[in-house]
Design an enzyme around this catalytic site. Structure first.
Site, short mmCIF file in Angstrom:
data_model
loop_
_atom_site.label_atom_id
_atom_site.label_comp_id
_atom_site.label_asym_id
_atom_site.label_seq_id
_atom_site.Cartn_x
_atom_site.Cartn_y
_atom_site.Cartn_z
N LYS A 11 0.87 -1.18 0.00
CA LYS A 11 0.00 0.00 0.00
C LYS A 11 0.91 1.23 0.00
O LYS A 11 1.68 1.43 0.94
CB LYS A 11 -0.88 -0.04 1.25
CG LYS A 11 -2.11 0.84 1.16
CD LYS A 11 -3.05 0.53 2.31
CE LYS A 11 -4.14 1.58 2.41
NZ LYS A 11 -4.99 1.36 3.58
N ARG A 50 0.59 -5.26 3.43
CA ARG A 50 -0.63 -5.74 4.09
C ARG A 50 -0.88 -7.19 3.69
O ARG A 50 -0.70 -7.57 2.54
CB ARG A 50 -1.78 -4.84 3.63
CG ARG A 50 -3.13 -5.27 4.11
CD ARG A 50 -4.09 -4.11 4.06
NE ARG A 50 -4.54 -3.81 2.71
CZ ARG A 50 -5.41 -2.82 2.46
NH1 ARG A 50 -5.86 -2.04 3.42
NH2 ARG A 50 -5.80 -2.59 1.22
N ASP A 82 -16.53 0.01 -0.56
CA ASP A 82 -15.22 -0.42 -1.06
C ASP A 82 -14.26 -0.70 0.09
O ASP A 82 -13.15 -1.18 -0.14
CB ASP A 82 -14.62 0.63 -2.01
CG ASP A 82 -14.57 2.01 -1.38
OD1 ASP A 82 -15.64 2.53 -1.01
OD2 ASP A 82 -13.47 2.57 -1.26
P1 AMP Z 1 -9.90 4.79 0.68
O1 AMP Z 1 -9.48 6.02 1.39
O2 AMP Z 1 -9.02 3.63 0.98
O3 AMP Z 1 -11.32 4.43 0.86
O4 AMP Z 1 -9.67 5.09 -0.87
C1 AMP Z 1 -10.67 5.41 -1.78
C2 AMP Z 1 -10.16 5.35 -3.21
O5 AMP Z 1 -9.20 6.36 -3.46
C3 AMP Z 1 -9.48 4.03 -3.58
O6 AMP Z 1 -9.81 3.72 -4.89
C4 AMP Z 1 -8.01 4.38 -3.44
O7 AMP Z 1 -7.21 3.55 -4.23
C5 AMP Z 1 -7.98 5.81 -3.94
N1 AMP Z 1 -6.84 6.57 -3.39
C6 AMP Z 1 -6.71 7.00 -2.13
N2 AMP Z 1 -5.53 7.65 -1.96
C7 AMP Z 1 -4.88 7.61 -3.15
C8 AMP Z 1 -3.61 8.11 -3.62
N3 AMP Z 1 -2.77 8.76 -2.83
N4 AMP Z 1 -3.30 7.86 -4.90
C9 AMP Z 1 -4.15 7.21 -5.70
N5 AMP Z 1 -5.34 6.73 -5.33
C10 AMP Z 1 -5.72 6.92 -4.06
MG MG Z 2 -10.13 1.80 0.67
#
Ligand code: AMP
Ligand code: MG
Length: 504
Positions: free
Chosen positions: A122, A185, A261
């Site tokens: 990650k 992870r 998600d």
């Molecule tokens: P989450 O905060 O894990 O729920 O992320 C929501 C979505 O945003 C997922 O598709 C992640 O892969 C994407 N995402 C979050 N942070 C980044 C980042 N720094 N670069 C690219 N994608 C991101």
């Molecule tokens: Mg997520």
């Protein structure tokens, strides 16, 4: 002349990780192949040796040269890096394409107990799903995920694990410049409710069925050839989520972003973004800076779990029955069963926390309600209240420490008397009940002010000593350890950290 042939001297070295990648064998729309982006100066901050051994990895080699591997700068033989496709409801809004934007699955291993586990980086750089993101992670969130996921596991609650944390030697740009990092992870799988939504949103029933069959084979083999295997799958996922959320509530855990998600169909806690643990008992507690409406507050988590299961149910309708009305009826029943299951699981959790063998009668249910009301009104610390109640189970001489957690210590006496009357029926006796309570009511949780303190020391000063101390104490959360008292205590006035931020 006596020479040993080189051929004899050469021994073939086993790969440090024996990958066996089933997800990579699924059809193309499930993922995009992508390599991690090498980084400038990787350094290994933490390596989870017991987990590496459980996974059957070569722990010695990985500990020696893990920085390159766990930053994604060097690919091990057998890895087949890919970013998984998924969709999801984020705070109630459907997004048809999310996917791993800052995560790359290296592959899978079959662990020493025969369980298939994903190994994922990650923060390893951009993927086709990164949109405008950089695919990177900052050190603070990486360490938060490491600390909290390992703490959840030690508490006995299903969770993804942390195998390693590295810094990249590169900056990441958020509201300010932060050190870049990668967490490795380990998960039963990374398939989410949102993975099902990805195919359902595209009307791709063939791949939806392939996904459902894959999930049954990987996580629910007991479903086998059930009469309606997709309904059975929905029921099974719902049952695991109901049990998981009841366990969260039992330790005061607030996930923070229960978007579809971020809900794994395996039943593991996943995606430790703005998650935190409640100190004083209040069901409305929210830490996440982006959850102004309190959608994902502590006490809302069961209802949100059910909402997410309803979203999963919608995706499965075409597989559940060819007649839409019939499919909806069956799916609705499964969604309703979620709340019944949650209630049953929660009764088990809270009964054990109170030292009772069951919560059944009206009096037993009222004992729970009355205690929680007192805790709420009197601002008692959730974790300590149950830990001290366990001490009080041994005898009345130990009531004081429990009572002193309440604003008005005398207010709890009538409740304690009722509780003792009920405990007197228990065949285990006071010492037996007290020790059973100690095994379910932790002394240590990752208190937010201590987590933040450890992250600040690491990020601001490069000092990992608090991170390591916290990890050590959280590895044995049910043991009394007077030398670690500062990690058991709630924040003093001025020490509270009431807001957490997303892991990006
Ligand atoms: P989450 O905060 O894990 O729920 O992320 C929501 C979505 O945003 C997922 O598709 C992640 O892969 C994407 N995402 C979050 N942070 C980044 C980042 N720094 N670069 C690219 N994608 C991101
Ligand atoms: Mg997520």
């Amino acid at each position: 002349m006596t020479t040993t042939s080189t051929a004899e001297a050469v021994t073939r070295e086993a790969a440090p990780v024996a990958f066996d990648n089933s997800y990579a064998r699924l059809p193309q729309p499930f993922f995009a192949r992508v390599d991690p982006t090498p980084v400038a100066a990787p350094a290994l901050l933490a390596f989870n040796r017991p987990l590496a051994e459980e996974l059957g990895l070569d722990a010695d080699r990985l500990e020696a040269d893990g920085a390159a591997v766990f930053s994604g700068s060097r690919l091990l033989p057998g890895a087949e890096p890919l970013a998984m496709a998924y969709a999801g409801h984020q705070f109630g809004q459907f997004v048809p394409l999310l996917g791993d934007g800052r995560a790359i699955l290296l592959g899978e291993v079959v662990d020493r107990k025969g369980r298939r586990r994903d190994i994922q980086l990650k923060g390893p750089g951009k993927t086709p799903y990164s949109r405008r993101g950089d695919g990177r992670a900052a050190l603070g969130p990486v360490l938060r995920e490491y600390i909290v996921s390992e703490a959840m596991h030690a508490l006995g609650i299903p969770a993804t694990r942390a195998l390693a944390a590295v810094t990249t030697g590169e900056p990441v740009y958020r509201d300010r410049v932060l050190p870049g990092a990668v967490v490795t992870r380990v998960a039963a799988s990374h398939i989410r409710v949102g993975t099902f939504q990805f195919f359902a949103a595209r009307g791709d029933t063939d791949n939806l069925r392939i996904l459902a069959d894959y999930v049954i084979g990987r996580h629910f083999p007991e479903i086998g050839q059930a009469e309606n295997r997709y309904l059975a799958l929905l029921d099974a996922v719902a049952a695991r989520q109901a049990a998981l959320i009841a366990r969260w509530l039992g330790v005061g855990f607030i996930h923070g972003v229960m978007n579809t998600d971020n809900m794994a169909v395996s039943g593991e806690t996943i995606d430790f973004g703005p998650c935190a643990f409640m100190d004083g008992y209040d069901p409305r507690t929210v830490f996440s800076s982006i959850d102004a409406g309190g959608r994902y507050a502590y006490g809302n988590q069961p209802a949100i779990g059910q909402w997410n299961i309803a979203r999963l149910a919608e995706t499965l309708l075409p597989l559940i029955h060819e007649t839409p009305g019939e499919a909806v009826d069956r799916a609705n029943d499964a969604v309703d069963r979620f709340m019944e299951r949650f209630q049953a699981e929660w009764k088990r959790v809270i009964a054990a926390k109170l030292g009772l063998d069951r919560i059944g009668t009206e009096e037993e249910q009222d004992l729970v309600r009355a205690l929680l009301t007192l805790m709420y009104e009197q601002k008692a610390d959730f974790t300590l209240a149950f830990r001290r109640l366990g001490d009080a189970a041994a005898g009345e001489q130990d009531d004081g420490a429990f009572a002193r957690l309440f604003a008005d210590p005398t207010a709890v006496s009538p409740w304690l008397a009722r509780w003792r009357t009920r405990l007197a029926q228990d065949a285990r006796g006071p010492a037996g009940v007290a020790s059973a309570m100690r095994a379910v009511n932790p002394a240590f949780i990752p208190r937010n002010h201590r987590v933040e303190e450890a992250l600040a020391a690491a990020v601001e000063e490069g000092d990992l000593s608090l991170f390591h101390a916290l990890s050590r104490v959280l590895a044995r959360p049910y043991d009394d350890r007077p030398d670690f008292a500062r990690y058991a205590e709630p924040p003093r006035p001025g020490e509270e950290v009431l807001q957490t931020f997303c892991g990006t």
